[in-house]
Design an enzyme around this catalytic site. Structure first.
Site, PDB file in Angstrom:
ATOM      1  N   SER A  69      15.331 -86.638  82.832  1.00 52.00           N
ATOM      2  CA  SER A  69      14.738 -85.660  81.918  1.00 52.00           C
ATOM      3  C   SER A  69      13.266 -85.423  82.240  1.00 52.00           C
ATOM      4  O   SER A  69      12.600 -86.261  82.835  1.00 52.00           O
ATOM      5  CB  SER A  69      14.849 -86.144  80.474  1.00 52.00           C
ATOM      6  OG  SER A  69      16.155 -86.573  80.195  1.00 52.00           O
TER       7      SER A  69
HETATM    8  N1  SAH Z   1      18.339 -90.884  80.316  1.00 46.65           N
HETATM    9  C1  SAH Z   1      18.500 -90.492  81.698  1.00 46.65           C
HETATM   10  C2  SAH Z   1      18.819 -89.028  81.877  1.00 46.65           C
HETATM   11  C3  SAH Z   1      20.210 -88.842  81.715  1.00 46.65           C
HETATM   12  S1  SAH Z   1      21.056 -87.414  82.260  1.00 46.65           S
HETATM   13  C4  SAH Z   1      17.307 -90.856  82.541  1.00 46.65           C
HETATM   14  O1  SAH Z   1      16.297 -91.313  81.987  1.00 46.65           O
HETATM   15  O2  SAH Z   1      17.400 -90.701  83.755  1.00 46.65           O
HETATM   16  C5  SAH Z   1      22.442 -87.643  81.194  1.00 46.65           C
HETATM   17  C6  SAH Z   1      23.339 -88.787  81.559  1.00 46.65           C
HETATM   18  O3  SAH Z   1      24.323 -88.879  80.549  1.00 46.65           O
HETATM   19  C7  SAH Z   1      24.075 -88.581  82.880  1.00 46.65           C
HETATM   20  O4  SAH Z   1      23.853 -89.665  83.720  1.00 46.65           O
HETATM   21  C8  SAH Z   1      25.552 -88.487  82.447  1.00 46.65           C
HETATM   22  O5  SAH Z   1      26.452 -89.055  83.379  1.00 46.65           O
HETATM   23  C9  SAH Z   1      25.525 -89.288  81.149  1.00 46.65           C
HETATM   24  N2  SAH Z   1      26.649 -88.998  80.236  1.00 46.65           N
HETATM   25  C10 SAH Z   1      27.231 -87.808  79.935  1.00 46.65           C
HETATM   26  N3  SAH Z   1      28.232 -87.983  79.047  1.00 46.65           N
HETATM   27  C11 SAH Z   1      28.278 -89.319  78.770  1.00 46.65           C
HETATM   28  C12 SAH Z   1      29.103 -90.140  77.934  1.00 46.65           C
HETATM   29  N4  SAH Z   1      30.108 -89.623  77.203  1.00 46.65           N
HETATM   30  N5  SAH Z   1      28.872 -91.469  77.904  1.00 46.65           N
HETATM   31  C13 SAH Z   1      27.880 -92.019  78.636  1.00 46.65           C
HETATM   32  N6  SAH Z   1      27.065 -91.311  79.451  1.00 46.65           N
HETATM   33  C14 SAH Z   1      27.259 -89.970  79.515  1.00 46.65           C
END
Ligand code: SAH
Length: 221
Positions: A69
């Site tokens: 993000s």
């Molecule tokens: N917090 C992260 C950014 C995440 S991007 C950072 O600091 O880098 C969003 C993430 O959510 C992705 O890696 C995606 O695979 C995950 N995601 C999406 N749906 C999800 C679910 N149902 N359970 C767990 N993770 C999920």
């Protein structure tokens, strides 16, 4: 300060200090958040070819069609989670690169973070351990279920956008706890929403317009 936090040029402490000043200019006030962003080497959480852009205020790819993000959003969501009493435990849905978890780990006692893509979870585990950050527990599973064994949590943060916040997550929130999530409306636009659990209800307030990857069902290898 964590090791490996100093670097040269565009990945240096000076670059990070500049980013922090930019965030202050955008209205981020909480000193705990600013200090955490100052100390975490974001360039190690992005693909190496992009590390020179790590201290720009922008989202960047981390592989598997996911993104880390934008720093402003990380700061804003962390601030929204911290308002009021300091949360001791926080559950994050969407570990991704592990950056948001690392930032939270500087401020709260323990972070639990769930990721549905195994390779991302594994990379994040390696990096956090290399940085000596040992108050983050990671798990590879569908975040819609939360982490029932470790509940309740003082704070819950979603970094992928569901159409509705899963019921299981709301029930895993401690009394007085806050949940911050990007929620996708029927028009496809997302809003940052915060739920505060009180004795009587979940109080909902809307913070900002945001843009996150969607929350997807199930875990994949
Ligand atoms: N917090 C992260 C950014 C995440 S991007 C950072 O600091 O880098 C969003 C993430 O959510 C992705 O890696 C995606 O695979 C995950 N995601 C999406 N749906 C999800 C679910 N149902 N359970 C767990 N993770 C999920």
């Amino acid at each position: 300060m964590v090791p490996d936090a100093t670097g040269a040029g565009l990945t240096s402490q000076r670059a990070r200090d500049r980013l922090v000043r930019l965030l202050e200019g955008q209205g981020i006030r909480d000193p705990r958040v600013l200090e955490a962003i100052r100390s975490i080497p974001r360039h190690l959480f992005v693909e190496e070819a992009l590390s020179h852009r790590a201290y720009e205020n922008t989202a960047l790819p981390i592989g598997h069609r996911q993104t880390i993000s934008q720093p402003f959003i990380v700061a804003r969501m962390t601030e929204a989670l911290l308002e009021g009493e300091r949360p001791r435990t926080v559950l994050e849905i969407g570990t991704g690169s592990g950056y948001q978890a690392a930032v939270l780990a500087q401020i709260v006692d323990r972070v639990f973070s769930v990721e549905r893509i195994q390779a991302l979870s594994r990379n994040a585990r390696e990096l956090l351990s290399r940085l000596g950050i040992n108050n983050v527990n990671l798990r590879h599973s569908d975040g819609a279920d939360g982490w029932p064994d470790k509940a309740p949590f003082d704070g819950i943060i979603l970094t992928a956008a569901p159409k509705e916040v899963p019921e299981a997550l709301l029930t895993q929130l401690a009394l007085g706890g806050r949940l911050v999530a990007p929620v996708e409306g029927p028009d496809g636009r997302q809003q940052l929403v915060r739920y505060t659990r009180t004795e009587e209800a979940y109080v909902r307030d809307i913070l900002d317009a945001v843009m996150f990857v969607p929350m997807l069902p199930g875990a994949e290898q």
